[in-house]
Motif scaffolding. Structure first.
Motif, PDB file in Angstrom:
ATOM      1  N   ILE A 252      45.474  39.605  40.208  1.00  0.00           N
ATOM      2  CA  ILE A 252      44.778  38.445  40.393  1.00  0.00           C
ATOM      3  C   ILE A 252      43.247  38.324  40.486  1.00  0.00           C
ATOM      4  O   ILE A 252      42.864  37.575  39.693  1.00  0.00           O
ATOM      5  CB  ILE A 252      45.543  37.637  41.621  1.00  0.00           C
ATOM      6  CG1 ILE A 252      46.888  37.417  41.355  1.00  0.00           C
ATOM      7  CG2 ILE A 252      45.073  36.202  41.755  1.00  0.00           C
ATOM      8  CD1 ILE A 252      47.893  37.386  42.639  1.00  0.00           C
ATOM      9  N   GLY A 253      42.732  39.116  41.239  1.00  0.00           N
ATOM     10  CA  GLY A 253      41.085  39.117  41.236  1.00  0.00           C
ATOM     11  C   GLY A 253      40.390  39.630  40.201  1.00  0.00           C
ATOM     12  O   GLY A 253      39.617  39.036  39.746  1.00  0.00           O
ATOM     13  N   VAL A 254      40.900  40.307  39.464  1.00  0.00           N
ATOM     14  CA  VAL A 254      40.232  40.963  38.211  1.00  0.00           C
ATOM     15  C   VAL A 254      40.693  39.677  37.177  1.00  0.00           C
ATOM     16  O   VAL A 254      39.672  39.527  36.354  1.00  0.00           O
ATOM     17  CB  VAL A 254      41.197  42.073  37.700  1.00  0.00           C
ATOM     18  CG1 VAL A 254      40.835  42.732  36.457  1.00  0.00           C
ATOM     19  CG2 VAL A 254      40.657  43.428  38.713  1.00  0.00           C
ATOM     20  N   LEU A 255      41.804  39.289  37.170  1.00  0.00           N
ATOM     21  CA  LEU A 255      41.882  38.069  36.150  1.00  0.00           C
ATOM     22  C   LEU A 255      40.821  36.965  36.587  1.00  0.00           C
ATOM     23  O   LEU A 255      40.062  36.310  35.619  1.00  0.00           O
ATOM     24  CB  LEU A 255      43.075  37.447  36.274  1.00  0.00           C
ATOM     25  CG  LEU A 255      43.596  36.674  35.083  1.00  0.00           C
ATOM     26  CD1 LEU A 255      43.956  37.482  33.923  1.00  0.00           C
ATOM     27  CD2 LEU A 255      45.039  36.047  35.604  1.00  0.00           C
ATOM     28  N   LEU A 256      40.704  36.641  37.689  1.00  0.00           N
ATOM     29  CA  LEU A 256      39.852  35.579  38.168  1.00  0.00           C
ATOM     30  C   LEU A 256      38.562  35.750  38.004  1.00  0.00           C
ATOM     31  O   LEU A 256      37.728  34.912  37.780  1.00  0.00           O
ATOM     32  CB  LEU A 256      40.208  34.906  39.524  1.00  0.00           C
ATOM     33  CG  LEU A 256      41.539  34.094  39.996  1.00  0.00           C
ATOM     34  CD1 LEU A 256      41.690  34.106  41.348  1.00  0.00           C
ATOM     35  CD2 LEU A 256      41.324  32.906  39.068  1.00  0.00           C
ATOM     36  N   PHE A 257      37.865  37.081  38.391  1.00  0.00           N
ATOM     37  CA  PHE A 257      36.514  37.414  38.547  1.00  0.00           C
ATOM     38  C   PHE A 257      35.972  38.084  37.604  1.00  0.00           C
ATOM     39  O   PHE A 257      34.820  38.260  37.206  1.00  0.00           O
ATOM     40  CB  PHE A 257      36.207  37.819  39.833  1.00  0.00           C
ATOM     41  CG  PHE A 257      36.702  36.999  41.100  1.00  0.00           C
ATOM     42  CD1 PHE A 257      36.117  35.787  41.308  1.00  0.00           C
ATOM     43  CD2 PHE A 257      37.651  37.253  41.938  1.00  0.00           C
ATOM     44  CE1 PHE A 257      36.562  34.982  42.079  1.00  0.00           C
ATOM     45  CE2 PHE A 257      38.057  36.615  43.149  1.00  0.00           C
ATOM     46  CZ  PHE A 257      37.465  35.281  43.235  1.00  0.00           C
ATOM     47  N   PHE A 258      36.825  38.620  36.724  1.00  0.00           N
ATOM     48  CA  PHE A 258      36.440  39.449  35.430  1.00  0.00           C
ATOM     49  C   PHE A 258      36.953  38.833  34.107  1.00  0.00           C
ATOM     50  O   PHE A 258      36.134  38.648  33.300  1.00  0.00           O
ATOM     51  CB  PHE A 258      37.063  41.099  35.578  1.00  0.00           C
ATOM     52  CG  PHE A 258      36.274  41.573  36.768  1.00  0.00           C
ATOM     53  CD1 PHE A 258      35.162  42.341  36.481  1.00  0.00           C
ATOM     54  CD2 PHE A 258      36.580  41.627  37.872  1.00  0.00           C
ATOM     55  CE1 PHE A 258      34.423  42.759  37.608  1.00  0.00           C
ATOM     56  CE2 PHE A 258      36.077  42.203  39.165  1.00  0.00           C
ATOM     57  CZ  PHE A 258      35.005  42.995  38.892  1.00  0.00           C
ATOM     58  N   ILE A 259      38.088  38.899  33.998  1.00  0.00           N
ATOM     59  CA  ILE A 259      38.707  38.668  32.646  1.00  0.00           C
ATOM     60  C   ILE A 259      38.384  37.287  32.194  1.00  0.00           C
ATOM     61  O   ILE A 259      37.741  36.707  31.099  1.00  0.00           O
ATOM     62  CB  ILE A 259      40.133  38.979  32.601  1.00  0.00           C
ATOM     63  CG1 ILE A 259      40.512  40.337  32.668  1.00  0.00           C
ATOM     64  CG2 ILE A 259      40.744  38.279  31.147  1.00  0.00           C
ATOM     65  CD1 ILE A 259      41.930  40.929  33.082  1.00  0.00           C
ATOM     66  N   ILE A 260      39.067  36.031  33.047  1.00  0.00           N
ATOM     67  CA  ILE A 260      38.798  34.699  32.739  1.00  0.00           C
ATOM     68  C   ILE A 260      37.092  34.416  32.432  1.00  0.00           C
ATOM     69  O   ILE A 260      36.822  33.822  31.719  1.00  0.00           O
ATOM     70  CB  ILE A 260      39.070  33.896  33.710  1.00  0.00           C
ATOM     71  CG1 ILE A 260      40.690  33.715  33.727  1.00  0.00           C
ATOM     72  CG2 ILE A 260      38.913  32.437  33.638  1.00  0.00           C
ATOM     73  CD1 ILE A 260      41.561  33.120  34.744  1.00  0.00           C
ATOM     74  N   PRO A 261      36.133  34.837  33.372  1.00  0.00           N
ATOM     75  CA  PRO A 261      34.776  34.732  33.119  1.00  0.00           C
ATOM     76  C   PRO A 261      34.291  35.343  31.884  1.00  0.00           C
ATOM     77  O   PRO A 261      33.525  34.715  31.050  1.00  0.00           O
ATOM     78  CB  PRO A 261      33.939  35.342  34.301  1.00  0.00           C
ATOM     79  CG  PRO A 261      34.996  35.392  35.418  1.00  0.00           C
ATOM     80  CD  PRO A 261      36.255  35.474  34.756  1.00  0.00           C
ATOM     81  N   ALA A 262      34.657  36.610  31.557  1.00  0.00           N
ATOM     82  CA  ALA A 262      34.388  37.152  30.418  1.00  0.00           C
ATOM     83  C   ALA A 262      34.792  36.318  29.121  1.00  0.00           C
ATOM     84  O   ALA A 262      34.111  35.962  28.236  1.00  0.00           O
ATOM     85  CB  ALA A 262      34.822  38.518  30.154  1.00  0.00           C
TER      86      ALA A 262
END
Lengths: 298, 293
Positions: free
Chosen positions: B22-32
């Motif tokens: 969830i965190g990787v999605l919110l703070f890495f993938i979506i921002p990218a």
């Protein structure tokens, strides 16, 4: 043939100890010289730290005297008092930094450990693809993410709050990667025996793997903490209010407001660095092992 | 039976990875993904309208003189990496077997890397003070009457940053080299000695080739680490004097948060990503070729 070598070797034997002794004292001298040389260079490496501490106690007139005055002629505590008192006190910055670093680190270690166990020890569909996505995210520089994170945090309302640092800080891809390597190195027989005894993954994780992984967890915790403590970039982007400042931002603020007070600047820098020196002295073993291990294994 | 076991395993797998995902999605993938979209827009913070502009930002970047300056400064910055590695190799060889107090010395060399940050950057700022700072004081002391102006001049500022960076990275490189040196079989070095090789020859012809995979790895990871960094430079010079220390990563930050040109900043940040990508591909290719023992 063997015999003849032995026979040939024998007559020279009485001379050997003498020659060996000379060789040894020679290498010893060489060793002492090299030690002194390397100590000198090491002293040069830590000179900025020594100069910083010494300057923080000097009187303003003595800052730039040459030859360098390493030991201040008198101990001036007033610069340190200035840093730790008044409206913009380092006590606030310390509390903020400590809060952010501690919560982030604890969260990061646990969340990474959970994920790393999943990647290393549980067979499931899509695992390899998922791990590849994780790895590819390691390549994305923070500069790519700053703008969208800023806009997202604005929108959600956590911009200019500590949450903007804590929440993302709890997720470290490096941590998952590092702990996964460690969990992979734990022999599978250990958990298989526990499986036969009827234990599930959750119990194995908490009772078996986590205790075994203590050194790896400690390494990650120390390295992660030092990142958060030193993190200047994120704080710069996501915080505005002075009372929310972390130590690096507070330091910058102090220097902007006191840019001719060199003693005060060095007292502030000392305040910023001392906790890291303590963490380093205490956790040196873990840090060095962790850094060396993470890179050699790729 | 087997199928339901697999299903259970999958559920468990996602249970363990889920929270982190969830965190990787919110703070890495979506921002990218968001940033990738912004690259093709003229988005400015607080501006009422945003348009899709296609490749305009990339065209603008390629015609921007400042982008060229930033690229040149970045290359000068990256020079610090091999220099720091060379010094670190010498230190590591010296510390590996032939000194007393090995552990203490190792810790002292490593200290800058762990304690460093903005705080130490400000210390260097004073050390480099041109008129009466300790470094120029020393240089005058040994007879250099006209020492460089370091951070206050456009000619020297980038080199001053390089010196700080070499100092900062040395301990890290040394630790990795030491780990590599400890894996070299004793017999190889002994054999060279018996064959009459002098220490210098042993280092050049036996040790240096054996640590070449480490050298390669350090070079690539060092380049990536350096090209991403802008904290120290932002803290001391903010890219000045002039634009003499504006490196690529700082240039992105300035465009995004000083001028609020966020679409443009996104485009430059993907250029930075492309450079990192090239380094990473080099590492993959190189790893296959260089790891030879």
């Amino acid at each position: 043939m063997e015999k003849s070598i032995a026979a040939n070797a024998k007559p020279t034997a009485p001379h050997a100890p003498k020659g060996k002794f000379r060789m040894e004292s020679l290498t010893q001298i060489r060793r002492i010289i090299l030690t002194l040389l390397m100590s000198g260079f090491a002293l040069l490496m830590i000179m900025p730290f020594i100069w910083m501490i010494s300057t923080s106690f000097k009187s303003p007139a003595d800052v730039f005297t040459y030859p360098i005055q390493w030991i201040p002629s008198s101990l001036n505590w007033e610069h340190h008092i200035k840093v730790w008192s008044g409206a913009d006190t380092f006590a606030t910055y310390y509390l903020n930094s400590l809060k952010i670093s501690l919560i982030s680190t604890i969260g990061a270690v646990f969340l990474s450990a959970f994920a790393a166990y999943g990647f290393a020890r549980i067979q499931f569909k899509g695992r390899e693809t998922l791990f590849l996505i994780y790895l590819s995210m390691m390549m994305v520089p923070p500069q790519v993410l700053f703008v969208p994170k800023f806009l997202m945090f604005e929108w959600v309302g956590i911009y200019n709050t500590h949450w903007a640092l804590i929440l993302p800080g709890m997720f470290t891809i490096f941590g998952v990667f590092m702990l996964r390597q460690f969990f992979l190195s734990v022999p599978s027989e250990i958990s298989e025996a526990a499986f036969i005894d009827g234990a599930g993954h959750l119990r194995i994780f908490f009772r078996l793997i986590l205790p075994l992984a203590k050194p790896a967890l400690a390494t990650l915790a120390i390295i992660d903490f030092s990142w958060h403590w030193n993190d200047y970039e994120n704080a710069l982007v996501f915080l505005i209010d002075k009372d929310l400042y972390t130590v690096p931002l507070g330091l910058q603020n102090f220097i902007l407001e006191n840019n001719v007070d060199y003693n005060g600047m060095m007292a502030a820098a000392t305040a910023g660095i001392i906790p890291m020196i303590i963490v380093f002295l205490v956790g040196q073993h873990y840090i060095i092992q962790g850094v060396a291990g993470s890179a050699v294994k790729g | 039976m087997h199928k339901s076991w697999m299903k259970r395993q999958s559920r468990l797998g996602y249970l363990f990875i889920g929270p982190n995902m969830i965190g990787v999605l919110l703070f890495f993938i979506i921002p990218a993904v968001y940033s990738f979209y912004l690259m093709f827009t003229d988005y400015k913070f607080m501006s009422p309208e945003t348009h899709f502009v296609g490749l305009d930002n990339i065209r603008r970047m390629l015609n921007d003189d400042l982008f060229g300056v930033a690229l040149r400064n970045t290359i000068v910055f990256l020079l610090a990496v091999p220099i720091s590695m060379g010094l670190a190799f010498i230190v590591a060889v010296a510390l590996n077997k032939s000194v007393y107090w090995q552990k203490t010395l190792r810790a002292l060399y490593f200290m800058p890397y762990i304690t460093s940050g903005v705080a130490i950057a400000f210390v260097w700022m004073l050390l480099f003070q041109p008129t009466s700072g300790p470094i120029n004081g020393f240089l005058r002391g040994i007879g250099i009457t006209n020492p460089p102006g370091w951070l206050s001049t456009t000619e020297w500022s980038m080199y001053a940053i390089d010196i700080i960076w070499i100092w900062f990275m040395l301990g890290y490189n040394m630790i990795i080299y030491l780990a590599a040196l400890q894996e070299i079989p004793e017999e190889l070095v002994e054999a060279a000695k018996i064959d009459g090789a002098r220490p210098w020859q042993t280092i050049r012809q036996v040790i240096w080739p054996l640590v070449s995979p480490t050298t390669f790895l350090l070079l690539i990871t060092g380049l990536i680490m350096t090209i991403k960094n802008f904290g120290i430079i932002q803290a001391i010079t903010q890219g000045g004097p002039g634009n003499s220390t504006t490196v690529l990563s700082l240039f992105i930050y300035q465009n995004a948060f000083r001028y609020y040109e966020m679409g443009y900043a996104a485009a430059i940040s993907w250029a930075l990503f492309a450079i990192i990508m090239v380094f990473t591909v080099l590492q993959w290719v190189g790893q296959k070729r260089w790891v030879h023992y």
